[in-house]
Design a protein around this motif. Structure first.
Motif, PDB file in Angstrom:
ATOM      1  N   THR A   1      44.242  46.147  44.193  1.00  0.00           N
ATOM      2  CA  THR A   1      44.740  45.399  44.874  1.00  0.00           C
ATOM      3  C   THR A   1      46.023  45.576  45.463  1.00  0.00           C
TER       4      THR A   1
ATOM      5  N   TYR B   1      43.887  38.938  41.421  1.00  0.00           N
ATOM      6  CA  TYR B   1      43.614  39.806  40.315  1.00  0.00           C
ATOM      7  C   TYR B   1      43.551  39.631  38.927  1.00  0.00           C
TER       8      TYR B   1
ATOM      9  N   GLN C   1      39.267  39.259  45.745  1.00  0.00           N
ATOM     10  CA  GLN C   1      39.617  40.297  44.842  1.00  0.00           C
ATOM     11  C   GLN C   1      38.552  41.451  44.543  1.00  0.00           C
TER      12      GLN C   1
END
Length: 878
Positions: free
Chosen positions: A632, A622, A668
């Protein structure tokens, strides 16, 4: 004569006091609550039989051997009735109320005895206090202090005060005036005359007054059970309202034992503290020729030694017991961590069943619980004040409409968990040919012309007599027999045992449908009216106090079959094992419904369910944007709950996309497409997988606090520059949105020249927003969605009717090329991943509260507050 609005004046006065003197009432509540907790910790904290021994030693000291033996037997009986905790709670209330009353009453009585004007002024006040119905004192107590211990103590003090004042005044006035004159003639000061002449001679009368104070305090404490004061009063009240004769008898015996003990001990105390009493006791002992041991009383030092020894043993056992209980606590489902949740209920079957169900569930989840039975009025008042956290038996929109209308601003409706309810006539299933109210016509002889009803005052009885019978032409053929709910159920039970036809008034939900095979008679004409919903209602702020519980309650549902079987199980437990066994009934029912606790109160993290790919390692990356951090660390927690291993790395966007494309990172969650991250996507898309958007559309905007009235759109800013000191608080001058604001938005809405955009930093902008909100000052700032500020503050996004800010984007989850092959289960989860703006904002706020370095723990707290999120986002099948 004209109507005197005395009652409305009183209500106005009470409203004013509630509005202006709350801090005084809160202080009094804190002090009295602390005193009660301290006394109750001492009396209720020890081993019951050892505490009974202490009471017996006191009786031995004051009255002798036989009273001591009877004392121990009496308190042992209370313990055997499983009422020890309630008895000690009642005794604690009596002690606190009596001590305060005596401290006030005795000096007041002395003052009245020595000042005729004070005595004359006090007399009518004491008359009112002594003759006013005891129940009346509970009303202001509940209104000013809420339900619980404090209103019970306050009402007890007021009710018990008069005899203490009157007897003290009487005792001093009865002292021979010649003795007083003689003392004064020898130069005795008024203070010494009081302490050395009047008080010693008046002490027997004063002690009689103190005895009456204590006895009245005990009687009022029981009445205080109606206001949630707890103890034996609550048990007696429950027995009365639920017609439980056994519980009433057991609780009554416990009250009698306490009353006799307090009466005999305070009466005997006079012999120890009064010179006249000691003289009389010595004379009686000297005259006793037989069974002298029965008249033996140990000295104060001996008795004190016995009390101290027993107290130390009791305290030691209590500490050991506490240590043992702490050692056996389970942490696998310990969501509550010992947090106290207070519940209240009206003594209706579904209220009892649902409340004790949640008591058991919450205790299994690590919460400490308290339960109070109240009438509807005090219950709603208690929930509104926050003394009670929630109750599960609000019948809306009709039955409890008045209470809801009165307190709705202070309550949160957590939703309906059962409904619709219904009123009906019911017959056993073996009664053939009677399936509808229409079928009753002409069948009166079969039922002996009777419909067995409940209390005449019940609303359904009025509906039955005034509407249902007429609508179906049954009046004249049937007589509605008014009785009571318990009598109606007894008649139903007796008829079923004999297989006799019977028609009774019933309603749904009711446990009788779980116990017997019954038919609800159809109502094709709708004479009974529409049903209601049974709601859970909590106080404002409960969702913040116990977010996990609030989330569980919002999803709480029971079917009619579940509820009636639960009520029936509780009824069976009470009949078989005695009163006060509601929670045992709940436990028995839960054993027959395995998995229900996990369904009603899912453990954050999904319990022990493992994913199909558990054991695999997922590498998360991230860049430090709020929504990226939030999503995340949310996924890190959820994946670990499902048995995956994780690593987390923070990178700038360039290295992050490169790492994904090369397979060094797996996934991500913060790709802004199609614009912000277009260059990265175009460059690496052949080596990436787009798993879809989980949030959108994003937006850029100007925002103001909600208290800024009349500013709802960018158009509304024109001509309002002075209100905002001509400033729009911006962020970094290099940010893209700042260029859009200066070059397009201000021009589009004619705001240039009137407003100056102040370039600062994101943190400075947020600090200025926070400062302005604290001072309630108008401010306009640059913001964007998603952002945690919308979760922390009550803000308005200014509408952009001309579309000057441009279109929003979507936030995507982007993974390496072979991600679906390596993580098939996780791929399915991520493709369905979505968070609403409210969810994301609240998650970001929680992470902001936790601070840097605590992101994972903060995300876990948010999951605790949203216990269903793991099951929804990472469902495990099979």
């Amino acid at each position: 004569m004209p109507r005197l609005s005395f009652g409305s004046w009183v209500e106005d006065a009470v409203d004013w006091l509630q509005s202006n003197l709350t801090f005084i009432f809160d202080f009094i509540k804190t002090v009295l609550g602390g005193m009660y907790d301290g006394v109750n910790a001492v009396l209720g904290g020890g081993e019951p039989l050892l505490m009974a021994g202490i009471f017996a030693v006191i009786a031995f000291w004051l009255r002798g051997v036989v009273p001591a033996v009877l004392t121990f037997a009496g308190f042992a009986l209370i313990d055997s009735l499983a009422l020890w905790g309630e008895a000690m709670a009642t005794l604690s209330l009596v002690v606190v109320a009596a001590v305060i009353t005596i401290v006030i009453a005795v000096p007041t009585g002395i003052w009245a005895a020595r000042n005729n004007r004070v005595g004359a002024a006090l007399r009518p006040v004491l008359d009112v206090m002594q003759t006013m119905p005891a129940f009346v004192y509970l009303i202001p107590g509940v209104m000013f202090f809420g339900v619980g211990v404090t209103p019970g103590v306050i009402a007890t003090i007021v009710f018990a005060m008069p005899p203490g004042v009157r007897m003290t005044e009487l005792g001093i006035r009865q002292v021979d005036s010649e003795l007083v004159e003689a003392a004064e003639a020898f130069g005795t000061t008024p203070g010494h005359t009081l302490t050395r002449v009047q008080l010693p001679l008046a002490l027997p009368t004063i002690m009689a007054g103190i005895n009456q104070v204590i006895m009245l305090a005990l009687s009022m404490v029981v009445i205080g059970g109606m206001a949630g004061a707890g103890g034996l009063g609550e048990k007696v009240y429950a027995a009365i309202t639920q017609l439980q004769v056994g519980l009433a008898a057991e609780s009554g015996i416990a009250v009698v034992i306490l009353a006799m003990y307090l009466d005999r001990m305070t009466g005997a105390l006079n012999e120890r503290v009064s010179p006249l009493g000691r003289r009389a006791a010595a004379k009686a002992a000297a005259g006793a020729r037989r069974l002298k041991f029965a008249h033996y009383k140990p000295g104060t030092a001996v008795a004190m030694t016995g009390v101290v020894v027993l107290a130390l043993v009791a305290g030691g056992l209590n500490i050991a017991g506490s240590a043992d209980s702490k050692a056996t606590a389970s942490d696998s489902t310990d969501v509550g961590k010992g947090q106290k949740i207070n519940m209240g209920y009206i003594p209706w079957d579904e209220g009892i069943a649902s409340t004790y169900l949640w008591k058991e569930i919450l205790e299994q989840r690590g919460y400490e619980t308290g339960i109070t039975q109240l009438d509807a009025g005090p219950l709603y008042s208690g929930v509104a004040r926050g003394d009670i956290d929630f109750q599960t038996d609000s019948w809306l929109p009709t039955t409890h409409k008045d209470y809801w209308d009165k307190y709705s601003d202070q309550l949160d409706d957590m939703g309906a968990w059962y409904g619709p309810t219904s009123l009906e006539l019911t017959v056993p299933s073996y009664v053939k040919g009677i399936d509808s109210l229409e079928d009753l016509k002409g069948q009166g002889k079969k039922f002996d012309g009777k419909i067995i009803g409940i209390e005449a005052s019940a609303g359904m009885m009025g509906t039955l007599n005034e509407k249902v019978l007429k609508e179906y032409g049954l009046d004249g053929e049937y007589t509605v027999v008014s009785s009571s709910t318990s009598s109606m159920l007894a008649e139903l039970n007796a008829s079923i045992k004999k297989k006799e036809p019977v028609v009774v008034t019933l309603w749904s939900p009711h446990w009788a449908y779980g116990k017997h095979d019954l038919k609800k008679l159809k109502d094709p004409k709708g004479a009974w009216g529409k049903g209601e919903e049974v709601h859970t209602v909590a106080h404002k702020g409960f969702a913040k106090k116990a977010p996990a519980v609030a989330a569980w309650l919002k999803d709480f549902k029971l079917t009619e079959k579940q509820l009636t079987s639960l009520e029936n199980e509780i009824q069976n437990e009470i009949q078989n094992a005695g009163q006060g066994k509601e929670q045992d009934g709940v436990r028995a029912w839960l054993k027959k419904n395995p998995g229900l606790v996990d369904k009603l109160a899912p453990v954050p993290g999904g319990g022990s369910k493992q994913g199909k790919d558990a054991g695999k390692t997922v590498n998360l990356g991230y860049f430090p944007w709020d929504e990226a951090i939030a999503s995340t660390y949310l996924w890190q927690n959820m994946l670990e709950d499902r048995g995956y291993s994780t690593t987390v790395k923070q990178l700038d966007p360039g290295p992050l996309y490169t790492g994904l494309a090369q397979g060094q990172l797996d996934v991500q969650f913060d790709s802004w497409l199609p614009t912000t991250h277009k260059d990265y996507w175009d460059r690496y898309k052949d080596n990436l997988s787009d798993l879809g958007s989980w949030y959108g559309p994003t937006s850029l905007e100007l925002s103001v606090p909600s208290y800024v009235k009349g500013i709802d759109s960018l158009e509304d800013l024109k001509g309002q520059g002075k209100k905002f000191d001509g400033k729009i608080i911006g962020i970094e001058s290099s940010a893209g949105m700042m260029g859009t604001l200066n070059k397009k938005v201000l021009k589009e809405y004619g705001l240039e020249g009137e407003y100056k955009v102040v370039s600062s930093s994101t943190s400075s902008m947020l600090a200025e927003l926070n400062r302005s909100i604290k001072k309630k000052e108008p401010v306009v700032v640059t913001l964007w969605s998603p952002h945690w500020a919308y979760g922390k503050h009550d803000l308005k996004k200014l509408e952009d009717p001309k579309g000057a800010w441009g279109e929003g984007e979507q936030i995507h989850t982007v993974a390496k090329k072979d991600f679906a092959k390596d993580f098939p289960e996780l791929t399915g989860w991520l493709k369905d991943f979505e968070l609403s703006e409210a969810q994301l904002a609240s998650l970001e706020v929680e992470i902001q509260k936790g601070g840097a370095g605590k992101e994972k723990e903060s995300a876990r707290r948010w999951m605790d507050a949203n216990p269903d999120v793991v099951e929804k986002l990472t469902p495990v099948t099979g």
